[in-house]
Design a protein around this motif. Structure first.
Motif, short mmCIF file in Angstrom:
data_model
loop_
_atom_site.label_atom_id
_atom_site.label_comp_id
_atom_site.label_asym_id
_atom_site.label_seq_id
_atom_site.Cartn_x
_atom_site.Cartn_y
_atom_site.Cartn_z
N ASP A 1 -41.88 -13.01 -4.85
CA ASP A 1 -42.01 -13.16 -6.22
C ASP A 1 -43.08 -11.60 -6.59
O ASP A 1 -43.31 -11.38 -6.33
N ASN A 2 -42.55 -12.45 -8.26
CA ASN A 2 -44.18 -10.89 -8.66
C ASN A 2 -43.50 -9.80 -8.94
O ASN A 2 -44.25 -8.84 -8.47
N TRP A 3 -42.10 -9.24 -8.62
CA TRP A 3 -41.96 -8.10 -7.76
C TRP A 3 -41.30 -7.32 -9.18
O TRP A 3 -41.52 -7.61 -10.40
N ASP A 4 -40.72 -5.66 -9.14
CA ASP A 4 -40.42 -5.10 -10.39
C ASP A 4 -38.89 -4.27 -9.63
O ASP A 4 -38.92 -4.72 -8.88
N ASN A 5 -38.34 -4.08 -10.79
CA ASN A 5 -37.23 -3.32 -10.39
C ASN A 5 -36.96 -2.37 -10.32
O ASN A 5 -38.48 -1.16 -11.01
N TYR A 6 -36.81 -1.98 -9.70
CA TYR A 6 -36.51 -0.18 -8.58
C TYR A 6 -35.23 0.40 -9.27
O TYR A 6 -34.17 0.26 -9.26
N LYS A 7 -35.93 1.80 -10.45
CA LYS A 7 -34.84 2.15 -10.84
C LYS A 7 -34.77 3.39 -9.79
O LYS A 7 -35.17 4.85 -9.23
N LYS A 8 -33.51 3.29 -9.28
CA LYS A 8 -32.91 4.33 -8.80
C LYS A 8 -32.86 5.51 -9.15
O LYS A 8 -32.74 5.64 -10.60
N SER A 9 -33.26 6.73 -8.56
CA SER A 9 -33.06 7.98 -9.35
C SER A 9 -32.16 8.80 -8.61
O SER A 9 -30.91 8.22 -8.41
#
Length: 162
Positions: free
Chosen positions: A134-142
């Motif tokens: 829970d309480n995650w953030d999206n990881y934006k792939k480089s």
């Protein structure tokens, strides 16, 4: 292949491929004194200590990215289609360990609320606090994969076993 259930089924099948590859590479390595592979992914993990007792340790990002790339390879659909359903998530790791950039992050894949975490076993083996999702953030792939010295050997080994 635009069904989220299909992506989840494929990810579930590929989890064992990633985990088996991690264990096989750890067995082949055996640590700094025994390793003769100049491209061993464990060279930069834990100062190349023997990975066999806990082969998953510090491979959250690596194993998650390999799982993502295997899903890409297996489904053969566009990245936009994959990204609709397959989300890479991250949050601070449960152990509170830090590096120069701050708290070490934990990564996993989320497909419509179903969690795929190939490195989860590192916490079970290490008998440390287990991660929560829970309480995650999206990881934006480089555009290019970070830590290629770890991701590429594991991905290559995993692709060979498919």
């Amino acid at each position: 292949m635009s069904n989220k259930h299909s992506f989840a089924s494929i990810a579930n099948d590929l989890m064992s491929v990633v985990r088996n590859s991690i264990e096989e590479l750890a067995t082949e390595c055996g640590g700094k004194e025994l390793c003769s592979n100049p491209t061993c992914m464990y060279h930069t993990v834990q100062r190349h200590k023997d990975p066999r007792p806990n082969p998953y340790l510090d491979l959250c990002y690596t194993s998650t990215m390999v799982l993502y790339h295997l899903i890409e390879a297996k489904t053969k659909v566009s990245n936009n289609e994959i990204d609709k359903y397959v989300k890479i998530r991250r949050k601070d790791g449960p152990t509170g360990r830090r590096n120069a950039k701050g708290v070490i992050k934990h990564f996993w894949i989320d497909i419509d609320g179903e969690i795929f975490d190939p490195s989860y076993l590192q916490y079970v083996i290490g008998k440390t606090q287990l991660p929560t999702y829970d309480n995650w953030d999206n990881y934006k792939k480089s555009k290019k994969t970070l830590k290629p010295e770890r991701v590429k050997p594991l991905l290559a080994h995993s692709l060979l076993t498919l």
